[in-house]
Design a protein around this motif. Structure first.
Motif, short mmCIF file in Angstrom:
data_model
loop_
_atom_site.label_atom_id
_atom_site.label_comp_id
_atom_site.label_asym_id
_atom_site.label_seq_id
_atom_site.Cartn_x
_atom_site.Cartn_y
_atom_site.Cartn_z
N LEU B 215 0.82 -1.21 0.00
CA LEU B 215 0.00 0.00 0.00
C LEU B 215 0.85 1.25 0.00
O LEU B 215 0.54 2.25 -0.62
N MET B 216 1.93 1.18 0.73
CA MET B 216 2.76 2.36 0.84
C MET B 216 3.44 2.67 -0.48
O MET B 216 3.69 3.83 -0.82
N ASN B 217 3.79 1.59 -1.13
CA ASN B 217 4.40 1.77 -2.44
C ASN B 217 5.62 2.70 -2.43
O ASN B 217 5.71 3.65 -3.20
N LEU B 221 11.82 0.23 0.04
CA LEU B 221 11.44 -0.07 1.41
C LEU B 221 11.20 -1.57 1.46
O LEU B 221 10.53 -2.12 0.61
N THR B 222 11.77 -2.19 2.44
CA THR B 222 11.60 -3.64 2.46
C THR B 222 10.52 -4.03 3.46
O THR B 222 10.13 -3.26 4.34
N ARG B 223 10.13 -5.22 3.31
CA ARG B 223 9.11 -5.75 4.22
C ARG B 223 9.63 -5.74 5.65
O ARG B 223 8.90 -5.48 6.60
N GLU B 224 10.92 -6.01 5.76
CA GLU B 224 11.50 -6.04 7.09
C GLU B 224 11.42 -4.67 7.75
O GLU B 224 11.14 -4.54 8.94
N ASN B 225 11.70 -3.67 6.93
CA ASN B 225 11.61 -2.32 7.47
C ASN B 225 10.23 -2.07 8.03
O ASN B 225 10.06 -1.57 9.14
#
Lengths: 156, 545
Positions: B215-217, B221-225
């Protein structure tokens, strides 16, 4: 005389409590009161005076900033709001602080009408607080003059 | 100093510690002073950073600690810290206010009681020397300190954490300019807003990092972040729901400050070139932060997450110096009280404060990021890091100054002065010629006066302008210094008179005095105005008078 003192004290208590209940004051004000002692008997009044002075000054700044013919520099307004927020939170002026928070958002959003509205409200609020506190201080004086001691009011 | 000696010093410290308090807000200053007195510290106050500097320079051993507000719009509080740190090796505690900050204001007495610990802690750390591996001890220390006063609430801890963070970062860069640090995500306001929006959209309970990320797109940016940020966010929410003192208007911001985690991508928006960079980061003893690898030479597009055209700005900033300092000032965002003229100082020190300007200056971003970084680092690591080479109390909480031998030069003070001069808001107003008449008439901005406590007042907006007009035309008449200096007051005064007349007794309370004096000013002004200016608007003034 004692009856008078007692009555005044009760009045004072009720008044003070109402100020908290109505959201004029918050915990920080209580903290301020704790700092008042024999060494600095007028501490609260002093600080509040300073605060009201600051209000006038900052509101003036904001007014000017908002009134510029041409582009309004919202950051300037915001800067003053920020400061006011800081002072108001330091003295426990709860409503003023709350207003500042909203005000700040309007500044950030460059919302002119919102800012103007907030400014008006801040003006009203601080003056209202000033009045209320004045009355409170007057009560304190009366108590002392009547030979009594200003009671510690517990707000809980 | 040995540890034993430190311990002894510990006992003696609290009482009589000499503190210099700087805050341009007189209300806060007065409160701070009183609080410090309560702690039995020896306090000197000033509301001018310049004065503070002078005092400090006068005798470097005069003070043990400096507490300074960095949000001082009228002067560069941050710079003060910088200079203090550089020149004097004094520990400095930053005070910030505002809902988006550390909730340090309102300053609480419990917190102040602990500030001496920072002084001592620096000694401990100094003794340990500048090795990098002391995270554990540092953490222990910090925990100890933080835990010693559970009543402090978040604020105190935040402060210390912030300090730690700054310390870490500084040292990191300074000690080891060549090592590559893993880039870290900096959770800027915009980024966080997106994050929150995404979470809200998904539903707080159901929000999953992967979905949030989608959603943030946001590129890179990683999922971990996201996951780690989410975790912190949840913790934060839990914490504030239980904490009454979390009077944060903007919980987002607050959260950011507090928990900007070490999410993997932490970008250091400071050009590190020579490793002598941000003054705000004292030489990092390389604790935790080191490990987390701050990117030292990251001036490039690595800064994606900030959402600001950083590279660009950075270049401008860069000009010649390695010594750019970006003052990650207080966190305020757009409405950050800064000086309008924080400009890159091409000489040596570049000090920028968090800027509210809408301009896409990367600086604010940087600063915010920096601070966020600090925060996250501190939160995660909670290691106490201190600038190594400082003799006395080099506990820097908040913005640290670079310990490295930056040419601490005059240009700074000059710039500061310039900044001071140009950043004073009230002055321009007085001097400028504002078309008052037109504004009075066409201006529906009745904010100044339309509503009053006393509804009879009915003061027109023009009132304020009138006063200023008066001023401008030089009809000062009975103007006193107070009047002159309280320009903004004048407008109010007029209205106030009406307002206050109700209970303006002859009482001698402080408040009374103030109002009385303003009333008097008003009076004279009122007289003045009536006589001198033939404004249409004045009739309303007269009416209300």
């Amino acid at each position: 005389m004692d009856a008078l003192v007692a009555q005044l004290q009760m009045q004072y208590r009720n008044y003070t409590v109402s100020l908290y209940q109505q959201g004029f004051l918050d915990d920080q004000f209580t903290e301020l009161k704790k700092l008042q002692d024999d060494a600095s008997p007028d501490f609260v009044a002093e600080v509040l005076s300073l605060f009201f002075e600051d209000c006038v000054k900052l509101i003036g700044n904001m007014a000017r900033a908002l009134d510029q013919t041409g582009t309004v520099d919202f950051s300037q307004v915001g800067a003053s709001v920020h400061q006011l927020k800081g002072s108001s939170s330091s003295v426990g002026a709860k409503r003023v602080k709350g207003l500042c928070i909203t005000f700040k958002e309007y500044c950030e959003a460059n919302n002119y009408e919102g800012c103007v509205r907030c400014l008006q409200q801040v003006d009203i609020e601080f003056k209202a607080l000033q009045t209320k506190l004045q009355d409170m201080f007057n009560l304190e004086k009366q108590i002392i003059q009547a030979g009594g001691k200003v009671p510690q009011v517990d707000i809980n | 100093m040995t540890v034993e000696q430190d311990c002894v010093a510990l006992d003696q410290f609290p009482v009589g510690m000499r503190v210099l308090a700087v805050d341009d807000d007189q209300t806060c200053l007065r409160i701070l002073e009183s609080l410090l007195h309560r702690c039995q510290y020896h306090v000197t106050t000033t509301n001018q950073a310049q004065k503070a500097l002078e005092l400090l320079r006068e005798n470097k051993n005069k003070f043990d600690l400096v507490i300074s507000d960095v949000d001082m719009p009228d002067m560069d509080g941050f710079k003060l810290l910088e200079l203090v740190g550089l020149e004097m090796d004094l520990p400095v505690i930053r005070v910030t206010h505002g809902a988006c900050d550390y909730l340090l204001k309102p300053v609480r007495i419990e917190e102040l009681k602990n500030i001496w610990q920072h002084v001592v802690r620096s000694r401990f750390d100094k003794n340990r020397g500048s090795n990098n591996g002391d995270k554990k001890d540092g953490s222990g220390n910090n925990e100890g300190v933080a835990n010693s006063d559970p009543n402090n609430g978040r604020a105190n801890r935040k402060r210390k954490d912030q300090y730690n963070e700054d310390e870490d970062e500084e040292r990191d860069d300074n000690d080891d300019p060549s090592s590559q640090k893993k880039p870290r995500v900096v959770w800027t306001v915009e980024l966080h807003k997106k994050f929150v929006a995404a979470v809200n959209q998904l539903g707080f309970e159901k929000a999953m990092p992967k979905k949030i990320l989608d959603l943030m797109n946001v590129e890179k940016l990683t999922r971990e972040n996201v996951a780690s940020h989410l975790q912190k966010f949840r913790l934060y929410l839990k914490r504030i729901s239980g904490n009454q003192q979390a009077i944060m208007a903007n919980s987002d911001l607050h959260f950011l400050q507090m928990s900007n985690g070490l999410d993997g991508f932490h970008h250091r928006p400071i050009p590190v070139g020579s490793g002598q960079n941000v003054l705000q980061n004292p030489t990092d003893l390389g604790k935790f932060h080191h490990v987390s690898s701050l990117p030292l030479n990251h001036i490039d597009g690595g800064n994606i997450l900030q959402g600001l055209p950083m590279p660009l700005e950075f270049d401008q900033l860069q000009t010649n110096n390695n010594k750019s300092i970006i003052a990650g000032n207080s966190m305020a965002f757009p409405s950050f009280p800064t000086q309008q003229s924080s400009l890159p100082n091409n000489n040596n020190h570049l000090v920028l404060e968090g800027h509210p300007q809408a301009s896409p200056s990367a600086f604010p971003g940087h600063q915010i990021n920096k601070r966020l970084e600090h925060w996250s680092n501190a939160v995660s690591s909670s290691s106490s890091t201190l600038p190594p080479a400082q003799n006395s109390n080099s506990i820097i909480i908040g913005h640290q100054f670079d310990v490295s031998p930056l040419p601490h030069s005059k240009p700074d003070s000059l710039e500061w002065n310039t900044q001071n001069a140009s950043s004073s808001y009230s002055i321009p107003f007085c001097d400028s010629t504002i078309p008052l008449t037109s504004s009075m008439n066409t201006n529906p901005r009745a904010f100044y006066r339309t509503t009053d406590l006393d509804s009879n007042a009915n003061v027109q907006p023009g009132v304020y302008y009138d006063s200023s007009q008066m001023r401008q035309s030089g009809n000062y008449g009975p103007t006193t210094d107070a009047m002159l200096s309280s320009n903004p007051k004048e407008g109010f005064i007029v209205g106030q008179q009406k307002l206050q007349s109700g209970f303006m007794g002859a009482e001698a309370g402080s408040l009374d005095d103030i109002v009385n004096s303003t009333m008097k000013q008003e009076q004279s002004q009122g007289d003045l105005s009536e006589g001198d200016l033939g404004y249409g608007g004045f009739s309303s003034l007269r009416t209300c008078l």
